[in-house]
Design a protein around this motif. Structure first.
Motif, PDB file in Angstrom:
ATOM      1  N   ALA A  85       0.832  -1.206   0.000  1.00  0.00           N
ATOM      2  CA  ALA A  85       0.000   0.000   0.000  1.00  0.00           C
ATOM      3  C   ALA A  85       0.866   1.256   0.000  1.00  0.00           C
ATOM      4  O   ALA A  85       0.595   2.222  -0.731  1.00  0.00           O
ATOM      5  N   SER A  86       1.946   1.243   0.796  1.00  0.00           N
ATOM      6  CA  SER A  86       2.851   2.396   0.857  1.00  0.00           C
ATOM      7  C   SER A  86       3.604   2.566  -0.460  1.00  0.00           C
ATOM      8  O   SER A  86       3.834   3.689  -0.925  1.00  0.00           O
ATOM      9  N   VAL A  87       4.004   1.449  -1.064  1.00  0.00           N
ATOM     10  CA  VAL A  87       4.725   1.502  -2.336  1.00  0.00           C
ATOM     11  C   VAL A  87       3.846   2.106  -3.422  1.00  0.00           C
ATOM     12  O   VAL A  87       4.296   2.944  -4.219  1.00  0.00           O
ATOM     13  N   GLN A  88       2.577   1.700  -3.462  1.00  0.00           N
ATOM     14  CA  GLN A  88       1.683   2.238  -4.483  1.00  0.00           C
ATOM     15  C   GLN A  88       1.482   3.740  -4.311  1.00  0.00           C
ATOM     16  O   GLN A  88       1.414   4.486  -5.286  1.00  0.00           O
ATOM     17  N   THR A  89       1.390   4.184  -3.074  1.00  0.00           N
ATOM     18  CA  THR A  89       1.274   5.622  -2.814  1.00  0.00           C
ATOM     19  C   THR A  89       2.495   6.360  -3.339  1.00  0.00           C
ATOM     20  O   THR A  89       2.381   7.430  -3.957  1.00  0.00           O
ATOM     21  N   SER A  90       3.673   5.787  -3.106  1.00  0.00           N
ATOM     22  CA  SER A  90       4.918   6.408  -3.578  1.00  0.00           C
ATOM     23  C   SER A  90       4.995   6.405  -5.099  1.00  0.00           C
ATOM     24  O   SER A  90       5.447   7.379  -5.707  1.00  0.00           O
ATOM     25  N   VAL A  91       4.536   5.320  -5.736  1.00  0.00           N
ATOM     26  CA  VAL A  91       4.535   5.241  -7.194  1.00  0.00           C
ATOM     27  C   VAL A  91       3.628   6.320  -7.788  1.00  0.00           C
ATOM     28  O   VAL A  91       3.979   6.998  -8.763  1.00  0.00           O
ATOM     29  N   GLN A  92       2.461   6.513  -7.201  1.00  0.00           N
ATOM     30  CA  GLN A  92       1.521   7.534  -7.680  1.00  0.00           C
ATOM     31  C   GLN A  92       2.099   8.938  -7.529  1.00  0.00           C
ATOM     32  O   GLN A  92       1.954   9.796  -8.406  1.00  0.00           O
ATOM     33  N   LEU A  93       2.790   9.154  -6.384  1.00  0.00           N
ATOM     34  CA  LEU A  93       3.400  10.468  -6.158  1.00  0.00           C
ATOM     35  C   LEU A  93       4.507  10.734  -7.179  1.00  0.00           C
ATOM     36  O   LEU A  93       4.607  11.845  -7.719  1.00  0.00           O
ATOM     37  N   ASN A  94       5.327   9.716  -7.466  1.00  0.00           N
ATOM     38  CA  ASN A  94       6.381   9.861  -8.467  1.00  0.00           C
ATOM     39  C   ASN A  94       5.791  10.153  -9.851  1.00  0.00           C
ATOM     40  O   ASN A  94       6.355  10.942 -10.633  1.00  0.00           O
ATOM     41  N   ALA A  95       4.655   9.516 -10.151  1.00  0.00           N
ATOM     42  CA  ALA A  95       4.016   9.733 -11.454  1.00  0.00           C
ATOM     43  C   ALA A  95       3.556  11.181 -11.591  1.00  0.00           C
ATOM     44  O   ALA A  95       3.676  11.793 -12.662  1.00  0.00           O
ATOM     45  N   GLU A  96       3.028  11.727 -10.512  1.00  0.00           N
ATOM     46  CA  GLU A  96       2.583  13.125 -10.537  1.00  0.00           C
ATOM     47  C   GLU A  96       3.759  14.077 -10.726  1.00  0.00           C
ATOM     48  O   GLU A  96       3.622  15.145 -11.342  1.00  0.00           O
ATOM     49  N   LEU A  97       4.935  13.678 -10.208  1.00  0.00           N
ATOM     50  CA  LEU A  97       6.130  14.512 -10.327  1.00  0.00           C
ATOM     51  C   LEU A  97       6.942  14.184 -11.567  1.00  0.00           C
ATOM     52  O   LEU A  97       8.032  14.732 -11.768  1.00  0.00           O
ATOM     53  N   LEU A  98       6.410  13.256 -12.383  1.00  0.00           N
ATOM     54  CA  LEU A  98       7.088  12.807 -13.603  1.00  0.00           C
ATOM     55  C   LEU A  98       8.457  12.201 -13.298  1.00  0.00           C
ATOM     56  O   LEU A  98       9.437  12.380 -14.039  1.00  0.00           O
ATOM     57  N   VAL A  99       8.537  11.477 -12.191  1.00  0.00           N
ATOM     58  CA  VAL A  99       9.770  10.800 -11.788  1.00  0.00           C
ATOM     59  C   VAL A  99       9.612   9.304 -12.045  1.00  0.00           C
ATOM     60  O   VAL A  99       8.603   8.699 -11.662  1.00  0.00           O
ATOM     61  N   VAL A 100      10.598   8.701 -12.694  1.00  0.00           N
ATOM     62  CA  VAL A 100      10.572   7.270 -12.976  1.00  0.00           C
ATOM     63  C   VAL A 100      11.590   6.566 -12.084  1.00  0.00           C
ATOM     64  O   VAL A 100      12.795   6.785 -12.229  1.00  0.00           O
ATOM     65  N   ASN A 101      11.117   5.750 -11.174  1.00  0.00           N
ATOM     66  CA  ASN A 101      11.980   4.961 -10.277  1.00  0.00           C
ATOM     67  C   ASN A 101      11.768   3.495 -10.632  1.00  0.00           C
ATOM     68  O   ASN A 101      10.850   2.842 -10.126  1.00  0.00           O
ATOM     69  N   ARG A 102      12.609   2.972 -11.540  1.00  0.00           N
ATOM     70  CA  ARG A 102      12.387   1.624 -12.042  1.00  0.00           C
ATOM     71  C   ARG A 102      12.466   0.549 -10.952  1.00  0.00           C
ATOM     72  O   ARG A 102      11.646  -0.378 -10.945  1.00  0.00           O
ATOM     73  N   PRO A 103      13.449   0.605 -10.025  1.00  0.00           N
ATOM     74  CA  PRO A 103      13.459  -0.396  -8.951  1.00  0.00           C
ATOM     75  C   PRO A 103      12.182  -0.373  -8.113  1.00  0.00           C
ATOM     76  O   PRO A 103      11.685  -1.420  -7.698  1.00  0.00           O
ATOM     77  N   LEU A 104      11.623   0.844  -7.911  1.00  0.00           N
ATOM     78  CA  LEU A 104      10.379   0.944  -7.150  1.00  0.00           C
ATOM     79  C   LEU A 104       9.222   0.334  -7.933  1.00  0.00           C
ATOM     80  O   LEU A 104       8.364  -0.363  -7.357  1.00  0.00           O
ATOM     81  N   LEU A 105       9.218   0.551  -9.254  1.00  0.00           N
ATOM     82  CA  LEU A 105       8.172  -0.042 -10.088  1.00  0.00           C
ATOM     83  C   LEU A 105       8.286  -1.566 -10.088  1.00  0.00           C
ATOM     84  O   LEU A 105       7.264  -2.271 -10.082  1.00  0.00           O
ATOM     85  N   ASN A 106       9.517  -2.071 -10.097  1.00  0.00           N
ATOM     86  CA  ASN A 106       9.715  -3.521 -10.028  1.00  0.00           C
ATOM     87  C   ASN A 106       9.208  -4.081  -8.711  1.00  0.00           C
ATOM     88  O   ASN A 106       8.567  -5.142  -8.676  1.00  0.00           O
ATOM     89  N   LEU A 107       9.498  -3.367  -7.625  1.00  0.00           N
ATOM     90  CA  LEU A 107       9.020  -3.804  -6.307  1.00  0.00           C
ATOM     91  C   LEU A 107       7.499  -3.800  -6.263  1.00  0.00           C
ATOM     92  O   LEU A 107       6.881  -4.753  -5.750  1.00  0.00           O
ATOM     93  N   ASP A 108       6.899  -2.760  -6.819  1.00  0.00           N
ATOM     94  CA  ASP A 108       5.434  -2.677  -6.848  1.00  0.00           C
ATOM     95  C   ASP A 108       4.849  -3.836  -7.639  1.00  0.00           C
ATOM     96  O   ASP A 108       3.876  -4.478  -7.214  1.00  0.00           O
ATOM     97  N   ARG A 109       5.458  -4.154  -8.777  1.00  0.00           N
ATOM     98  CA  ARG A 109       4.967  -5.255  -9.615  1.00  0.00           C
ATOM     99  C   ARG A 109       5.068  -6.599  -8.888  1.00  0.00           C
ATOM    100  O   ARG A 109       4.118  -7.398  -8.889  1.00  0.00           O
TER     101      ARG A 109
END
Length: 317
Positions: free
Chosen positions: A276-300
């Motif tokens: 749940a926390s990871v998804q919140t961080s992914v959404q925040l990065n998307a709003e800031l146009l930041v791509v964190n691939r390791p975070l996206l892998n963790l979310d997946r």
């Protein structure tokens, strides 16, 4: 024998030294006690105890350390049994004692039979045996009856051998079933099969998370590279924080083992919370146009784990 001058060769030993050193022994009782406390109270290895004694100017072999450890146990047991009158006086002041009988063993090892007072926690006796059989229980219970008399009541597990010996030696004394052992037996009967399935499946699914964790740490170790940006380091540190929350099990569980502690279930629960926390961080990065691939892998990986229907079914049980 006599010397050349005709004097007799008599060796005089101070009496106080004879009290400190057993007959024919090389080392005093203080050395035996020091070894015993370090071995059984502090849990030190034989080689470490030997080094400690060497530092004190006491030269002793590893085999001698082992022998003194065994001797310490024998002395300790003798002193404990000689203290039976004092123990009996303590129990009489509190109205008596409750005899609690327990046994434990590790795989391919002897069983430890433990007898203690359920009120004070004082250990009354303890023996090891190849099997927790009736004869071993009878011998110890006879000794306890001689020294301490009848208990107020007896508490034991579901074993038949101790129940038979206790009922024979203490007829008429109330014999209760230990709540812990009862609940453990019920828990094992209910949870063993589904938990084993859940644990086996989790081990397969978690391999990718372990691999991601290792990759993140390897990338962080190379973070001193001047070509790696501060933003990249921050992104990796964020993923590291989430991954450690998933794998951090310190302070969790009661230490009582299965079925009271369900490690794989607790791990799955942490995955749900962290996801749940990871998804919140992914959404925040998307709003800031930041791509964190390791975070996206963790979310997946977390979403794949939580979406597994078989794991969900077993977890709900």
């Amino acid at each position: 024998m006599a010397c050349d001058l005709g004097h007799s060769q008599i060796i005089l030993e101070p009496e106080h030294l004879q009290q400190l050193v057993p007959k024919y022994a090389t080392f005093g009782l203080d050395v035996t006690v020091r070894i015993g406390l370090q071995r059984f109270w502090e849990g030190k290895r034989v080689v470490d105890i030997q080094k400690d004694l060497e530092n004190q100017g006491i030269h002793i072999s590893e085999n001698s350390v082992i022998n003194h450890s065994i001797r310490f146990l024998a002395y300790f047991l003798a002193v404990h049994r000689e203290s039976s009158p004092q123990l009996k006086a303590i129990f009489q002041r509190s109205g008596g004692y409750i005899l609690q009988i327990d046994s434990s063993s590790e795989e391919n090892s002897q069983k430890l039979l433990l007898f203690l007072d359920g009120l004070t926690g004082i250990i009354l006796d303890a023996v090891t045996s190849p099997a927790a059989d009736y004869e071993h229980y009878r011998i110890v219970l006879e000794r306890l009856k001689t020294f301490l008399g009848n208990p107020l009541q007896i508490v034991s597990d579901l074993g038949k051998a101790e129940a038979k010996a206790a009922d024979l030696l203490f007829p008429g004394v109330l014999h209760r079933l230990c709540h812990f052992h009862f609940l453990r037996a019920v828990g094992v009967a209910i949870l063993q099969t589904p938990y084993d399935s859940f644990h086996t499946l989790m081990k397969k699914k978690v391999k990718k998370l372990w691999k991601l964790r290792k990759t993140v740490y390897e990338m962080l170790e190379k973070s001193t590279d001047c070509f790696r940006s501060e933003l990249t380091n921050k992104a990796l540190s964020e993923v590291q924080l989430f991954v450690e929350r998933v794998f951090d099990s310190k302070g969790l569980g009661s230490g009582l083992g299965f079925p009271f502690d369900l490690g794989s279930v607790e791990f799955y629960t942490r995955c749900r919370l962290v996801a749940a926390s990871v998804q919140t961080s992914v959404q925040l990065n998307a709003e800031l146009l930041v791509v964190n691939r390791p975070l996206l892998n963790l979310d997946r990986l977390l979403q794949e784990l939580l979406a597994d229907p078989e794991l969900n079914t077993l977890y709900s049980l």
